[in-house]
Design a protein around this motif. Structure first.
Motif, PDB file in Angstrom:
ATOM      1  N   LYS A  70       4.392 -19.295   3.989  1.00 32.66           N
ATOM      2  CA  LYS A  70       5.705 -19.292   4.661  1.00 32.66           C
ATOM      3  C   LYS A  70       6.665 -18.306   4.000  1.00 32.66           C
ATOM      4  CE  LYS A  70       9.703 -22.170   5.789  1.00 32.66           C
ATOM      5  NZ  LYS A  70      10.291 -23.542   5.811  1.00 32.66           N
ATOM      6  N   ILE A  71       6.711 -18.331   2.674  1.00 29.04           N
ATOM      7  CA  ILE A  71       7.528 -17.362   1.948  1.00 29.04           C
ATOM      8  C   ILE A  71       6.568 -16.294   1.426  1.00 29.04           C
ATOM      9  CG2 ILE A  71       9.317 -17.038   0.217  1.00 29.04           C
ATOM     10  CD1 ILE A  71       9.965 -19.109   2.427  1.00 29.04           C
ATOM     11  N   GLN A  72       6.746 -15.076   1.890  1.00 31.20           N
ATOM     12  CA  GLN A  72       5.814 -13.995   1.618  1.00 31.20           C
ATOM     13  C   GLN A  72       6.332 -13.058   0.534  1.00 31.20           C
ATOM     14  OE1 GLN A  72       2.815 -12.597   3.272  1.00 31.20           O
ATOM     15  NE2 GLN A  72       2.493 -14.672   4.081  1.00 31.20           N
ATOM     16  N   TYR A  73       5.428 -12.618  -0.296  1.00 33.74           N
ATOM     17  CA  TYR A  73       5.684 -11.528  -1.228  1.00 33.74           C
ATOM     18  C   TYR A  73       5.319 -10.249  -0.487  1.00 33.74           C
ATOM     19  CZ  TYR A  73       4.551  -8.568  -5.316  1.00 33.74           C
ATOM     20  OH  TYR A  73       4.462  -7.551  -6.237  1.00 33.74           O
ATOM     21  N   GLY A  74       6.324  -9.490  -0.084  1.00 33.31           N
ATOM     22  CA  GLY A  74       6.118  -8.368   0.805  1.00 33.31           C
ATOM     23  C   GLY A  74       5.231  -7.291   0.216  1.00 33.31           C
ATOM     24  N   PRO A  75       4.653  -6.452   1.073  1.00 35.66           N
ATOM     25  CA  PRO A  75       3.754  -5.396   0.607  1.00 35.66           C
ATOM     26  C   PRO A  75       4.486  -4.328  -0.181  1.00 35.66           C
ATOM     27  CG  PRO A  75       4.258  -5.106   2.929  1.00 35.66           C
ATOM     28  CD  PRO A  75       4.840  -6.430   2.532  1.00 35.66           C
ATOM     29  N   ALA A  76       3.714  -3.497  -0.852  1.00 33.34           N
ATOM     30  CA  ALA A  76       4.279  -2.374  -1.612  1.00 33.34           C
ATOM     31  C   ALA A  76       5.087  -1.501  -0.663  1.00 33.34           C
ATOM     32  CB  ALA A  76       3.158  -1.585  -2.272  1.00 33.34           C
ATOM     33  N   TRP A  77       6.316  -1.252  -1.025  1.00 32.75           N
ATOM     34  CA  TRP A  77       7.288  -0.685  -0.095  1.00 32.75           C
ATOM     35  C   TRP A  77       7.895   0.584  -0.672  1.00 32.75           C
ATOM     36  CZ3 TRP A  77      12.870  -2.366  -0.837  1.00 32.75           C
ATOM     37  CH2 TRP A  77      13.728  -1.767   0.086  1.00 32.75           C
ATOM     38  N   TRP A  78       8.011   1.625   0.164  1.00 30.72           N
ATOM     39  CA  TRP A  78       8.761   2.832  -0.127  1.00 30.72           C
ATOM     40  C   TRP A  78       8.232   3.514  -1.389  1.00 30.72           C
ATOM     41  CZ3 TRP A  78      14.836   2.763   0.411  1.00 30.72           C
ATOM     42  CH2 TRP A  78      15.332   4.075   0.466  1.00 30.72           C
ATOM     43  N   PHE A  79       8.976   3.458  -2.492  1.00 33.68           N
ATOM     44  CA  PHE A  79       8.544   4.143  -3.707  1.00 33.68           C
ATOM     45  C   PHE A  79       7.334   3.475  -4.355  1.00 33.68           C
ATOM     46  CE2 PHE A  79      13.138   5.382  -3.608  1.00 33.68           C
ATOM     47  CZ  PHE A  79      12.936   6.748  -3.442  1.00 33.68           C
ATOM     48  N   ASN A  80       6.980   2.283  -3.917  1.00 29.34           N
ATOM     49  CA  ASN A  80       5.804   1.596  -4.443  1.00 29.34           C
ATOM     50  C   ASN A  80       4.572   1.798  -3.575  1.00 29.34           C
ATOM     51  OD1 ASN A  80       7.364   0.399  -6.530  1.00 29.34           O
ATOM     52  ND2 ASN A  80       8.079  -1.158  -5.087  1.00 29.34           N
ATOM     53  N   ASP A  81       4.736   2.455  -2.427  1.00 27.78           N
ATOM     54  CA  ASP A  81       3.631   2.593  -1.486  1.00 27.78           C
ATOM     55  C   ASP A  81       2.752   3.786  -1.891  1.00 27.78           C
ATOM     56  OD1 ASP A  81       1.930   2.466   0.617  1.00 27.78           O
ATOM     57  OD2 ASP A  81       3.393   2.928   2.179  1.00 27.78           O
ATOM     58  N   HIS A  82       2.001   3.573  -2.975  1.00 30.33           N
ATOM     59  CA  HIS A  82       1.027   4.550  -3.458  1.00 30.33           C
ATOM     60  C   HIS A  82      -0.172   3.762  -3.952  1.00 30.33           C
ATOM     61  CE1 HIS A  82       2.716   3.357  -7.337  1.00 30.33           C
ATOM     62  NE2 HIS A  82       3.900   3.791  -6.936  1.00 30.33           N
ATOM     63  N   LYS A  83      -1.190   4.434  -4.421  1.00 29.65           N
ATOM     64  CA  LYS A  83      -2.420   3.736  -4.801  1.00 29.65           C
ATOM     65  C   LYS A  83      -2.150   2.663  -5.847  1.00 29.65           C
ATOM     66  CE  LYS A  83      -5.626   5.686  -7.430  1.00 29.65           C
ATOM     67  NZ  LYS A  83      -5.891   4.739  -8.544  1.00 29.65           N
ATOM     68  N   ASP A  84      -1.526   3.029  -6.936  1.00 34.56           N
ATOM     69  CA  ASP A  84      -1.288   2.066  -8.004  1.00 34.56           C
ATOM     70  C   ASP A  84      -0.355   0.955  -7.550  1.00 34.56           C
ATOM     71  OD1 ASP A  84      -2.904   3.538  -9.664  1.00 34.56           O
ATOM     72  OD2 ASP A  84      -1.263   4.585 -10.655  1.00 34.56           O
ATOM     73  N   GLY A  85       0.679   1.307  -6.768  1.00 32.36           N
ATOM     74  CA  GLY A  85       1.623   0.296  -6.301  1.00 32.36           C
ATOM     75  C   GLY A  85       0.983  -0.731  -5.388  1.00 32.36           C
ATOM     76  N   ASN A  86       0.107  -0.273  -4.493  1.00 29.37           N
ATOM     77  CA  ASN A  86      -0.590  -1.207  -3.615  1.00 29.37           C
ATOM     78  C   ASN A  86      -1.546  -2.096  -4.389  1.00 29.37           C
ATOM     79  OD1 ASN A  86      -0.034  -0.849  -0.580  1.00 29.37           O
ATOM     80  ND2 ASN A  86      -0.177   1.266  -1.276  1.00 29.37           N
ATOM     81  N   LEU A  87      -2.289  -1.493  -5.314  1.00 28.25           N
ATOM     82  CA  LEU A  87      -3.205  -2.298  -6.116  1.00 28.25           C
ATOM     83  C   LEU A  87      -2.446  -3.297  -6.975  1.00 28.25           C
ATOM     84  CD1 LEU A  87      -5.764   0.463  -7.189  1.00 28.25           C
ATOM     85  CD2 LEU A  87      -6.157  -1.417  -5.574  1.00 28.25           C
ATOM     86  N   GLN A  88      -1.314  -2.884  -7.528  1.00 31.52           N
ATOM     87  CA  GLN A  88      -0.512  -3.798  -8.345  1.00 31.52           C
ATOM     88  C   GLN A  88       0.015  -4.956  -7.493  1.00 31.52           C
ATOM     89  OE1 GLN A  88       2.931  -2.000 -10.171  1.00 31.52           O
ATOM     90  NE2 GLN A  88       3.247  -3.708 -11.582  1.00 31.52           N
ATOM     91  N   GLN A  89       0.438  -4.657  -6.255  1.00 25.78           N
ATOM     92  CA  GLN A  89       0.924  -5.720  -5.378  1.00 25.78           C
ATOM     93  C   GLN A  89      -0.190  -6.717  -5.062  1.00 25.78           C
ATOM     94  OE1 GLN A  89       0.216  -6.382  -1.965  1.00 25.78           O
ATOM     95  NE2 GLN A  89       1.885  -7.805  -1.561  1.00 25.78           N
ATOM     96  N   ILE A  90      -1.373  -6.209  -4.767  1.00 24.45           N
ATOM     97  CA  ILE A  90      -2.518  -7.075  -4.468  1.00 24.45           C
ATOM     98  C   ILE A  90      -2.871  -7.917  -5.689  1.00 24.45           C
ATOM     99  CG2 ILE A  90      -4.990  -7.044  -3.960  1.00 24.45           C
ATOM    100  CD1 ILE A  90      -4.391  -4.461  -2.285  1.00 24.45           C
ATOM    101  N   GLN A  91      -2.905  -7.295  -6.856  1.00 26.74           N
ATOM    102  CA  GLN A  91      -3.257  -8.014  -8.084  1.00 26.74           C
ATOM    103  C   GLN A  91      -2.208  -9.064  -8.437  1.00 26.74           C
ATOM    104  OE1 GLN A  91      -3.579  -4.719 -10.762  1.00 26.74           O
ATOM    105  NE2 GLN A  91      -5.446  -3.927  -9.795  1.00 26.74           N
TER     106      GLN A  91
END
Length: 460
Positions: A367-388
């Motif tokens: 219900k309460i979501q931790y949003g995806p890697a956004w804007w300056f975080n939308d790169h390989k490391d940022g996406n992997l960090q968000q998933i992890q």
């Protein structure tokens, strides 16, 4: 950049190729213009498609030493494109390097490196393809099932009605973005209230009546398919809830011609978010909070080019106490809507990924979501960090996945980029013995995060 790009284990390749690759796209947050979809806009060349309004590429070009006349200035489209091609090869590690090559391959079938030597070939081949493409073609080619625009509450959504009545396969839905009501210190705020009052039929003479007018427009948007709101939260919210009397005093102060200071502005935005949050809960909407942008840092270029031209950055503001207080106030009355927390500061990843767990109530998965890697975080490391990070603190399989958050119709390969990284991470956990090679369970996660969860969560 072949079929196995970013897929470094057998499990990752199996999950991507057998599960993720052909899933439709739910793009629940974009900045596509409804008018460009309704009119089936065509682009005169690849420079207009790639560089027109794309502040990501503009920042890269400036950093590489390209002068402004080749970015937003009067040089020809072809010369601007050549300037971009000339410097892109310097940007190793930048997601724009990956995105641009993915777009070239997926949209145009061109398998060339983007560099100065290939600029002429790419220009000719891409422009030949573009001659037969319009905005509909981009959406349908990318298998976009749903695309949500961002729309002002006072918008009549007439162009959305045109799109809905058309033969476009993609469902294009409005999303509610009350920036002009939140930016209380903006010079046009009072005039905007008069306009909002006119379209809503609610005379706005108080903070309470402002919320009533915004609620009226939520109902209007809901009838036209909207299920999502979006708010930019660029200032720290107070941990102490402002009273109704305080909010009315702040509203009266601004209507009287005075601007609010930062503390007062935080109170005003906190009060507005709580007020409309209760409305969103009534309509079963999702409330998306985009937190932590520090906007328009360069006053000289702001005066020359305006907002959203590549001069924003990450803010280091502290936001956890105010966010928790807002969510708790709504939850205390059982009026907390589905909520997504996006944060531009990666230093806040663990803060938000743990905060979301405090307000889950079992009514909706995630219900309460931790949003995806956004804007300056939308790169390989940022996406992997968000998933992890979500894997560490929450339930990864309930995530509603990626958004483009883009003004560009060429940006949809970013969903492919994210899906590859998701499969990469799952494959690495399997290889490390940290998750079993249970293809059924892994496939469920991939299908959910890539497509199914968003469709279910937003009721699309």
């Amino acid at each position: 950049m072949n079929q196995d790009f970013l897929l470094d284990t057998p499990i990752a390749r199996q999950l991507y190729n057998d599960v993720a690759a052909d899933l439709p796209v739910i793009d629940y947050h974009s900045h596509l213009q409804q008018g460009e979809i309704a009119s089936r806009r065509k682009f005169r060349n690849i420079a207009e498609l790639w560089l027109g309004g794309d502040h990501y590429k503009w920042r890269l070009m400036r950093s590489a030493g390209v002068t402004e006349d080749f970015i937003t200035g009067k040089q020809s489209d072809e010369d601007k494109f050549r300037a971009f091609c000339k410097v892109l090869s310097l940007a190793a590690g930048n997601p724009i390097y990956h995105w641009s090559h993915l777009e070239l391959r997926r949209l145009f079938g061109i398998d060339l490196l983007i560099n100065e030597a290939n600029a002429s070939k790419i220009w000719d081949q891409a422009n030949a393809k573009l001659a037969d493409m319009d905005t509909w073609a981009f959406l349908e080619q990318a298998k976009v099932e749903v695309a949500c625009t961002t729309d002002d509450p006072a918008d009549d959504l007439a162009q959305h009605a045109e799109i809905a009545a058309s033969a476009l396969k993609t469902r294009v839905l409005p999303a509610y973005r009350p920036d002009k009501a939140m930016r209380v210190n903006a010079p046009g705020f009072v005039d905007y209230l008069a306009h909002l009052s006119s379209v809503s039929g609610v005379k706005i003479s108080s903070f309470e009546s402002l919320i009533a007018a915004l609620a009226n427009r939520v109902e209007f948007f809901h009838a036209r398919g909207a299920r999502i709101s979006d708010h930019a939260v660029d200032i720290a919210l107070p941990a102490v809830k402002p009273s109704a009397a305080q909010l009315e005093a702040l509203f009266a102060k601004r209507i009287g011609g005075q601007e609010l200071n930062d503390a007062e502005l935080g109170q005003y935005i906190r009060g507005l978010l709580e007020g409309v949050g209760r409305v969103y809960a009534k309509f079963n909407w999702a409330m998306c909070l985009h937190i932590g942008a520090q906007r328009n840092n360069n006053s000289r270029m702001m005066g020359r080019l305006g907002a959203d031209t590549g001069y924003d950055s990450i803010s280091d503001m502290s936001c956890s106490a105010g966010l928790a207080s807002l969510l708790d106030a709504l939850d205390s009355d059982d009026q907390l809507p589905k909520t997504m927390l996006f944060c531009l500061n990666p230093g806040m990843n663990e803060v938000l990924s743990t905060l979301i767990g405090c307000y889950q109530d079992g009514s909706v998965a995630g219900k309460i979501q931790y949003g995806p890697a956004w804007w300056f975080n939308d790169h390989k490391d940022g996406n992997l960090q968000q998933i992890q990070t979500l894997g560490n603190h929450g339930v990864l399989g309930t995530s509603v996945g990626m958004v483009t958050d883009s003004r560009s119709f060429a940006s949809y390969p970013r969903h492919d980029y994210f899906r590859r990284l998701l499969c990469r991470q799952l494959g690495q956990w399997v290889e490390a013995g940290e998750y079993p090679a249970d293809i059924d369970a892994l496939s469920q996660i991939v299908r959910g995060v890539s497509y199914e969860n968003a469709k279910r969560y937003f009721g699309l």
